[in-house]
Structures are given as C-alpha cells and as structure tokens.
Design a protein around this motif. Structure first.
Motif, PDB file in Angstrom:
ATOM      1  N   PHE A  82     -10.856   8.131 -25.976  1.00  0.00           N
ATOM      2  CA  PHE A  82     -11.974   7.452 -26.638  1.00  0.00           C
ATOM      3  C   PHE A  82     -12.428   8.207 -27.882  1.00  0.00           C
ATOM      4  CE2 PHE A  82     -12.259   4.905 -22.823  1.00  0.00           C
ATOM      5  CZ  PHE A  82     -12.782   3.705 -23.286  1.00  0.00           C
ATOM      6  N   GLU A  83     -12.477   9.517 -27.807  1.00  0.00           N
ATOM      7  CA  GLU A  83     -12.859  10.303 -28.981  1.00  0.00           C
ATOM      8  C   GLU A  83     -11.844  10.103 -30.104  1.00  0.00           C
ATOM      9  OE1 GLU A  83     -15.529  12.075 -29.656  1.00  0.00           O
ATOM     10  OE2 GLU A  83     -16.495  11.772 -27.701  1.00  0.00           O
ATOM     11  N   SER A  89     -12.558  -1.481 -25.419  1.00  0.00           N
ATOM     12  CA  SER A  89     -11.711  -0.965 -24.344  1.00  0.00           C
ATOM     13  C   SER A  89     -11.201  -2.098 -23.472  1.00  0.00           C
ATOM     14  CB  SER A  89     -12.490   0.030 -23.480  1.00  0.00           C
ATOM     15  OG  SER A  89     -13.581  -0.601 -22.823  1.00  0.00           O
ATOM     16  N   ARG A 111     -11.556  10.471 -21.782  1.00  0.00           N
ATOM     17  CA  ARG A 111     -12.553  10.798 -22.801  1.00  0.00           C
ATOM     18  C   ARG A 111     -11.875  11.225 -24.103  1.00  0.00           C
ATOM     19  NH1 ARG A 111     -17.649  11.051 -22.114  1.00  0.00           N
ATOM     20  NH2 ARG A 111     -17.442  11.217 -19.828  1.00  0.00           N
ATOM     21  N   ARG A 151     -12.249   6.771 -31.927  1.00  0.00           N
ATOM     22  CA  ARG A 151     -13.338   6.750 -32.904  1.00  0.00           C
ATOM     23  C   ARG A 151     -12.874   7.188 -34.296  1.00  0.00           C
ATOM     24  NH1 ARG A 151     -18.677   9.108 -29.633  1.00  0.00           N
ATOM     25  NH2 ARG A 151     -19.524   7.042 -29.089  1.00  0.00           N
ATOM     26  N   ASP A 177     -19.185   1.632 -28.984  1.00  0.00           N
ATOM     27  CA  ASP A 177     -18.616   1.349 -30.298  1.00  0.00           C
ATOM     28  C   ASP A 177     -17.096   1.226 -30.272  1.00  0.00           C
ATOM     29  OD1 ASP A 177     -18.844   4.111 -29.566  1.00  0.00           O
ATOM     30  OD2 ASP A 177     -18.132   4.661 -31.568  1.00  0.00           O
ATOM     31  N   VAL A 178     -16.475   1.522 -29.122  1.00  0.00           N
ATOM     32  CA  VAL A 178     -15.019   1.461 -28.988  1.00  0.00           C
ATOM     33  C   VAL A 178     -14.644   0.301 -28.071  1.00  0.00           C
ATOM     34  CG1 VAL A 178     -12.949   2.669 -28.213  1.00  0.00           C
ATOM     35  CG2 VAL A 178     -14.785   3.955 -29.347  1.00  0.00           C
ATOM     36  N   ALA A 205     -15.826   4.449 -20.486  1.00  0.00           N
ATOM     37  CA  ALA A 205     -15.950   3.422 -21.528  1.00  0.00           C
ATOM     38  C   ALA A 205     -17.398   3.042 -21.775  1.00  0.00           C
ATOM     39  CB  ALA A 205     -15.139   2.190 -21.145  1.00  0.00           C
ATOM     40  N   GLY A 253     -10.580   2.222 -33.367  1.00  0.00           N
ATOM     41  CA  GLY A 253     -11.645   1.967 -32.406  1.00  0.00           C
ATOM     42  C   GLY A 253     -11.251   1.095 -31.240  1.00  0.00           C
ATOM     43  N   GLY A 309     -19.855   4.854 -22.026  1.00  0.00           N
ATOM     44  CA  GLY A 309     -20.466   5.805 -22.955  1.00  0.00           C
ATOM     45  C   GLY A 309     -19.972   5.658 -24.375  1.00  0.00           C
ATOM     46  N   TYR A 310     -19.074   4.700 -24.611  1.00  0.00           N
ATOM     47  CA  TYR A 310     -18.519   4.474 -25.951  1.00  0.00           C
ATOM     48  C   TYR A 310     -18.640   2.991 -26.305  1.00  0.00           C
ATOM     49  CZ  TYR A 310     -16.505   9.145 -25.532  1.00  0.00           C
ATOM     50  OH  TYR A 310     -16.327  10.512 -25.386  1.00  0.00           O
TER      51      TYR A 310
END
Length: 362
Positions: A173-174, A215, A170, A177, A212-213, A207, A181, A209-210
């Motif tokens: 991923f943060e 992965s 997590r 952002r 916009d990224v 992943a 990305g 939950g993201y």
C-alpha cells in the motif's frame, strides 16, 4: 568524489550468472564514477559448482560474513547434477531470512526495443510491480515424507504470521501511494481454507487505513488470466511467497521475458543488507558463450543503487538501458541481434556518459 562509499558483496553464482554480473558491475562502476561515489566489491565463489566440490553452497559463517556489507549482488545459481532445492535452501533462503529480507520486489515493464507475446499492448499497459512475501508462507521446512498403510505420503505445512502478512501488505500500500494508487491482492480463499482467509482478513484491515488507495482481492487463477488479458488493470500486486513467485514470472514472460526482469530482496528497515538479483536462471547450456542478456542483472543493479540512496545514478542506469535498447544497434541474440554479452554491457556503460544527471545534478 565526495567520499560516499558502499561495500558490496558480489556472488556471481553459476553459468551465465558469472557472465552477466561482470557486465552489470561494469555499468554500476561507471555510474558510480559519474555520480560521485564508490562501490567496493568483494567477490565470493558461493555457488552450485562450489557445492559440487565441497558439499556446501557457502561456508558455515557465510551469513555472518555478509552482514558487514551494504548490499549483496547475486548472480544466477544452478548447476547440472545439483538439485534446485539445494541451491535455494543452501544459499538464497538462509540469506533472505537471516537478514529479514521479507520483501521480494519485482518491477516488470515492457522496455523500449522489446516486444511482448501479447498482441497490441503498449508499454504503458505492461508496467506493474509484484510485491512478494519473501520470508514465510508456503516456503516452509515444516512437514515431511513417510510411508503409511496406504503407501508413501508427504505433508507440507505453510506458515502465515499476522506480523508477516501485515507488513508485506502494508509495504504494498505504501508503494502504491507512490505509483497509480492501486493494489490487488492474490488469494485463493475459496479453496485454501485457513491461510488464505487469514490473509484476506488482514488485507481488508490494512486497506481500511489507506482510503486513498484503490484495493481489491482476486483469486490467483483469475488474476493470472487478468495479467494476460487485462494487464493495464494492474499496478501493485501483492501475494504470498508462492503466489508472488508464480505471478512475477508470468509478468516477466509477458514483458519481454526473464532476461529483462530484475528483483530485489529487501530489508525495508535497512538494519541488514538487502540482496539484488536477476530473475532468470543460470542457463548452463549457454554459459561462457558470450550470448547471455545482461539487462536483468544491470537493472537489478539499478535497484540496488536506488536502495542505497543513489537515486540519480539509478535513474541514469535505467535511462541508459532504455536508450540502448530503443536504438536497437546493440542487442543479444534473445533480442534479435548478434551482439555479445560484453557488447551490450559496454554500450550501456558508454550511454551513461550522455546522461543529463551527473555529479552536478545529484
């Protein structure tokens, strides 16, 4: 001064760790003075040399002593005759785990005035960050050695907890952002049958939950090859304790060497102090000769300033390093120059005076 003050534990360590910490503190003190805050240093002699004298890397209450500080600034450790596992398990790992420094953050980039071992690669293509899990995984004390009917054997257990894996992924991923990305996970689930599929499953869950990224998952061997052949495809790389350790050294090797690579052992919640260090070793063969490159330690100091909330000062230190290296007039032997460790540290500290971001701009 506006009253901002931070108490920093300085552990110079061994060999060139002592040499480069002196110069890094010089730069950080200058940055603090220019940006309106104070760094209060307390130095500890915890090191392999101390181990050789006393039998311990640090006193029994060492972690308790460090708990009162806002940050820890660590030099390299290592001394002839003292096995590497002694320094790791006698100093670094106890601090990392006691203070929940579960993120080992290693930014790697090709700095101005330096060259890569890779041909025809620009600085834009050689810029990434490794997010290494720093508190569990393959670095475990569970296991042992014994002699059986077939001879001597060793067993080493890895520990992967859902909480530990999820929080490091997590974090990656943060971080992505705030960057390009993209997150790439290092795995080896085709060969390591339990822990790596577990890691992969949690990566997929996080992943989701993201959206916009971007992965992807990549086996560690293929990822090592990609880092050399297509480094521009990588932005944030997240890996287990062992995989992150290996990949970050490889990344440093292709972006100017370990002498240019900083790292941070981060407690993201800020409930405990974080620890900042250069990636390189203590190089006892050149210690005290005034030829070590202090850039990695100085950049680790910039990471510490950023973590303390002094972002403008951190940016100024990074800019000063880049400016001096780009000019090429002051360079240590590893950078092709003839300047001393102190020459380079002094030049970077002086370059801070020309920074456009000073107290008024903070």
């Amino acid at each position: 001064m506006n009253g901002r003050s931070y108490q920093i534990a300085s552990i110079p360590g061994d060999g060139i760790g002592v040499d480069v910490v002196i110069e890094a503190r010089k730069v950080l003190d200058r940055a603090a003075a220019l940006h309106g805050f104070d760094l209060g240093w307390t130095e500890f002699d915890w090191s392999c040399e101390r181990y050789a004298r006393t039998g311990t890397m640090m006193p029994e209450d060492g972690v308790e002593q460090l708990s009162a500080f806002d940050g820890i600034f660590l030099g390299a450790v290592g001394f002839p005759g003292v096995p590497d596992h002694v320094s790791l398990w006698g100093l670094l790992i106890p601090i990392r785990r006691a203070f929940a420094q579960y993120v080992n953050l290693r930014p790697v980039r090709l700095l101005p005035g330096t060259s890569s071992v890779l041909k025809n690669r620009s600085a834009e293509e050689l810029e990434m960050v490794i997010v290494r899990e720093n508190s569990e995984g393959e670095y475990s004390t569970i296991g042992g050695r014994q002699t059986g009917p077939a001879g001597e054997f060793a067993v080493q257990e890895s520990v992967f907890t859902r909480a530990g894996v999820e929080r490091i992924i997590r974090y990656a991923f943060e971080l992505a952002r705030t960057r390009a990305g993209r997150v790439c996970s290092a795995t080896k689930s085709n060969g390591i049958i339990h822990t790596m599929p577990f890691w992969d499953e949690i990566f997929t869950e996080v992943a989701a939950g993201y959206p916009d990224v971007h992965s992807e998952q990549c086996h560690i061997d293929a990822l090592a090859a990609r880092m050399v052949q297509q480094p521009d495809r990588l932005d944030v790389v997240v890996g287990s304790n062992l995989f992150g350790d290996i990949l970050s050294d490889l990344a440093a090797a292709i972006t100017g060497g370990l002498g240019m690579a900083p790292s941070g052992n981060i407690n993201p919640a800020g409930e405990y102090p974080s620890m900042f260090e250069a990636v390189h070793g203590s190089a006892p063969d050149i210690a005290g000769q005034g030829i070590a490159n202090p850039v990695a330690q100085i950049l680790a100091g910039a990471m510490m300033l950023e973590h303390l909330g002094e972002s403008a000062a951190a940016r100024a230190v990074n800019a000063a390093v880049e400016g001096v290296l780009a000019a090429g007039e002051v360079a240590t032997p590893d950078l092709g120059g003839k300047s001393t460790t102190a020459d380079l540290g002094t030049a970077i500290a002086a370059a801070l005076d020309a920074s456009p971001s000073r107290i008024a701009g903070d």
